[in-house]
Scaffold this active site. Structure first.
Site, PDB file in Angstrom:
ATOM      1  N   VAL A 187       7.769  -3.127   8.977  1.00 32.01           N
ATOM      2  CA  VAL A 187       6.897  -3.637   7.902  1.00 32.01           C
ATOM      3  C   VAL A 187       5.638  -2.769   7.821  1.00 32.01           C
ATOM      4  CG1 VAL A 187       5.689  -5.659   7.017  1.00 32.01           C
ATOM      5  CG2 VAL A 187       7.812  -5.950   8.314  1.00 32.01           C
ATOM      6  N   GLY A 189       5.976   0.563   7.171  1.00 32.83           N
ATOM      7  CA  GLY A 189       6.501   1.681   7.971  1.00 32.83           C
ATOM      8  C   GLY A 189       6.139   3.051   7.454  1.00 32.83           C
ATOM      9  N   GLY A 190       5.316   3.114   6.396  1.00 32.82           N
ATOM     10  CA  GLY A 190       4.880   4.418   5.892  1.00 32.82           C
ATOM     11  C   GLY A 190       6.051   5.252   5.396  1.00 32.82           C
ATOM     12  N   LEU A 212       4.916  -0.264   0.553  1.00 39.14           N
ATOM     13  CA  LEU A 212       4.577  -0.409  -0.862  1.00 39.14           C
ATOM     14  C   LEU A 212       5.405   0.579  -1.694  1.00 39.14           C
ATOM     15  CD1 LEU A 212       0.726  -0.758  -0.331  1.00 39.14           C
ATOM     16  CD2 LEU A 212       2.258  -2.550  -1.193  1.00 39.14           C
ATOM     17  N   MET A 232       4.556  -7.069   1.326  1.00 37.68           N
ATOM     18  CA  MET A 232       4.883  -7.919   2.484  1.00 37.68           C
ATOM     19  C   MET A 232       4.295  -9.324   2.353  1.00 37.68           C
ATOM     20  SD  MET A 232       2.418  -6.357   5.379  1.00 37.68           S
ATOM     21  CE  MET A 232       0.657  -6.394   5.199  1.00 37.68           C
ATOM     22  N   HIS A 249      -8.445   1.268   9.772  1.00 39.18           N
ATOM     23  CA  HIS A 249      -9.483   0.283   9.430  1.00 39.18           C
ATOM     24  C   HIS A 249      -9.489   0.097   7.927  1.00 39.18           C
ATOM     25  CE1 HIS A 249     -11.942   3.485   7.810  1.00 39.18           C
ATOM     26  NE2 HIS A 249     -11.551   4.193   8.843  1.00 39.18           N
TER      27      HIS A 249
HETATM   28  C1  LIG Z   1      -1.917   1.495   8.847  1.00 39.66           C
HETATM   29  S1  LIG Z   1      -0.471   2.016   7.995  1.00 39.66           S
HETATM   30  C2  LIG Z   1       0.729   1.902   9.302  1.00 39.66           C
HETATM   31  C3  LIG Z   1       1.836   2.928   9.167  1.00 39.66           C
HETATM   32  C4  LIG Z   1       2.801   2.947  10.332  1.00 39.66           C
HETATM   33  N1  LIG Z   1       3.338   1.644  10.638  1.00 39.66           N
HETATM   34  C5  LIG Z   1       2.144   3.554  11.575  1.00 39.66           C
HETATM   35  O1  LIG Z   1       1.474   2.856  12.342  1.00 39.66           O
HETATM   36  O2  LIG Z   1       2.254   4.758  11.790  1.00 39.66           O
HETATM   37  C6  LIG Z   1      -0.130   0.565   7.046  1.00 39.66           C
HETATM   38  C7  LIG Z   1       1.056   0.750   6.100  1.00 39.66           C
HETATM   39  O3  LIG Z   1       1.265  -0.522   5.455  1.00 39.66           O
HETATM   40  C8  LIG Z   1       1.495  -0.305   4.078  1.00 39.66           C
HETATM   41  N2  LIG Z   1       1.085  -1.525   3.365  1.00 39.66           N
HETATM   42  C9  LIG Z   1      -0.178  -1.921   3.062  1.00 39.66           C
HETATM   43  N3  LIG Z   1      -0.158  -3.095   2.408  1.00 39.66           N
HETATM   44  C10 LIG Z   1       1.151  -3.440   2.295  1.00 39.66           C
HETATM   45  C11 LIG Z   1       1.817  -4.553   1.690  1.00 39.66           C
HETATM   46  N4  LIG Z   1       1.139  -5.525   1.088  1.00 39.66           N
HETATM   47  N5  LIG Z   1       3.177  -4.606   1.750  1.00 39.66           N
HETATM   48  C12 LIG Z   1       3.859  -3.606   2.375  1.00 39.66           C
HETATM   49  N6  LIG Z   1       3.299  -2.538   2.956  1.00 39.66           N
HETATM   50  C13 LIG Z   1       1.946  -2.454   2.918  1.00 39.66           C
HETATM   51  C14 LIG Z   1       0.682   0.917   3.734  1.00 39.66           C
HETATM   52  O4  LIG Z   1       1.158   1.553   2.578  1.00 39.66           O
HETATM   53  C15 LIG Z   1       0.825   1.761   5.004  1.00 39.66           C
HETATM   54  O5  LIG Z   1       1.910   2.637   4.929  1.00 39.66           O
END
Ligand SMILES: C[S@@+](CC[C@H](N)C(=O)[O-])C[C@H]1O[C@@H](n2cnc3c(N)ncnc32)[C@H](O)[C@@H]1O
Length: 250
Positions: A187, A189-190, A212, A232, A249
């Site tokens: 969830v 997962g970039g 997203l 999500m 952050h």
């Molecule tokens: C901080 S990054 C973490 C990426 C990866 N899990 C890592 O730690 O390397 C957060 C990820 O969540 C996604 N994201 C943010 N809001 C979201 C949402 N409402 N539903 C799904 N994904 C979301 C962003 O696009 C981003 O890729």
């Protein structure tokens, strides 16, 4: 008295505190670590490095002196009178590619977009409303990224470099946790790097990379990983287990 005198020295660290990030960013953009790495440990002189990077030698000298003082790169003597630069454990993390690279994370956090909210930190502390990012840019970081593909790529690349480092530690120490899982959804997962690494090590798992829509639409393909776009907070794809790894952050 001694403390007062020390304070008058220490304050300069804060006056010029921004320089550490600025010089690190400069080193990554110039590709200094990449040039030194290509020499397989042979010391590279200032003249050679300046020529390889098309840089002004006196300015590059000052950049290197600043970095070496912080254990980013080393200067060693060779051939009696010459000195040259070599990599250090810290400078290796600044290479643009490689499993341990943190370069993309430095480039994200030192970008004007990510620094702008910090300029409003005092306002954020006084206010009761929006996050510092929203106050600076008018929308949250994810909406901003959806509308600004270049910034979205900075985020995705930074997360992918973190994923490579974190997953290597997880796979080394906790691979048993994933035994018995048929389908796993990551969830947020970039670009799917996390699941790409996981499924490669645990081929019994079918991975669903959930993020997203603007993120999954540009994500690369990984064997055994399906990309699904969505929010999500509305719903996440059904799977045997969910994986969440977030470092950013807001
Ligand atoms: C901080 S990054 C973490 C990426 C990866 N899990 C890592 O730690 O390397 C957060 C990820 O969540 C996604 N994201 C943010 N809001 C979201 C949402 N409402 N539903 C799904 N994904 C979301 C962003 O696009 C981003 O890729």
């Amino acid at each position: 008295m001694e403390e007062e005198a020390q304070a008058k020295v220490d304050i300069w660290k804060y006056v010029f505190g921004f320089t550490e990030m600025a010089v690190l960013k400069c080193a990554i953009e110039l590709g200094i670590a990449d040039v030194l790495e290509s020499q397989d440990g042979r010391p590279v002189t200032l003249a050679e490095l300046s020529s390889a990077l098309s840089c002004s030698p006196p300015i590059l000298y000052r950049v290197m002196r600043f970095l070496i003082h912080r254990k980013i790169f080393k200067e060693i003597s060779f051939n009696q009178e010459s000195t040259g630069y070599v990599q250090s454990p810290l400078s290796r993390l600044l290479m643009k590619k490689g499993d341990n690279s943190m370069a993309a994370f430095v480039l994200l956090e030192s970008s004007p977009v990510m620094l702008a909210p910090w300029h409003g930190l005092s306002a954020r502390a006084l206010a009761t409303g929006a996050s510092a990012f929203v106050a600076a840019h008018g929308e949250d970081v994810w909406c901003y990224a959806a509308a600004n593909p270049a910034h979205s790529k900075l985020i995705d690349d930074a997360m992918a470099c973190h994923a490579r480092v974190a997953m290597s530690a997880i796979m080394e120490n906790y691979v048993d946790v994933f035994k018995g899982i048929g389908c796993l959804v990551d969830v947020g997962g970039g670009d799917g790097t996390t699941l790409g690494i996981l499924v490669n090590k645990c081929p019994w798992i079918r991975g669903i990379n959930f993020d997203l829509p603007h993120v999954v639409s540009t994500a690369q393909n990984w064997d055994g990983v399906e990309h699904i776009g969505g929010n999500m907070f509305e719903k996440i794809p059904k799977a045997d287990a969910a994986f969440l790894m977030w470092v950013l952050h807001d």
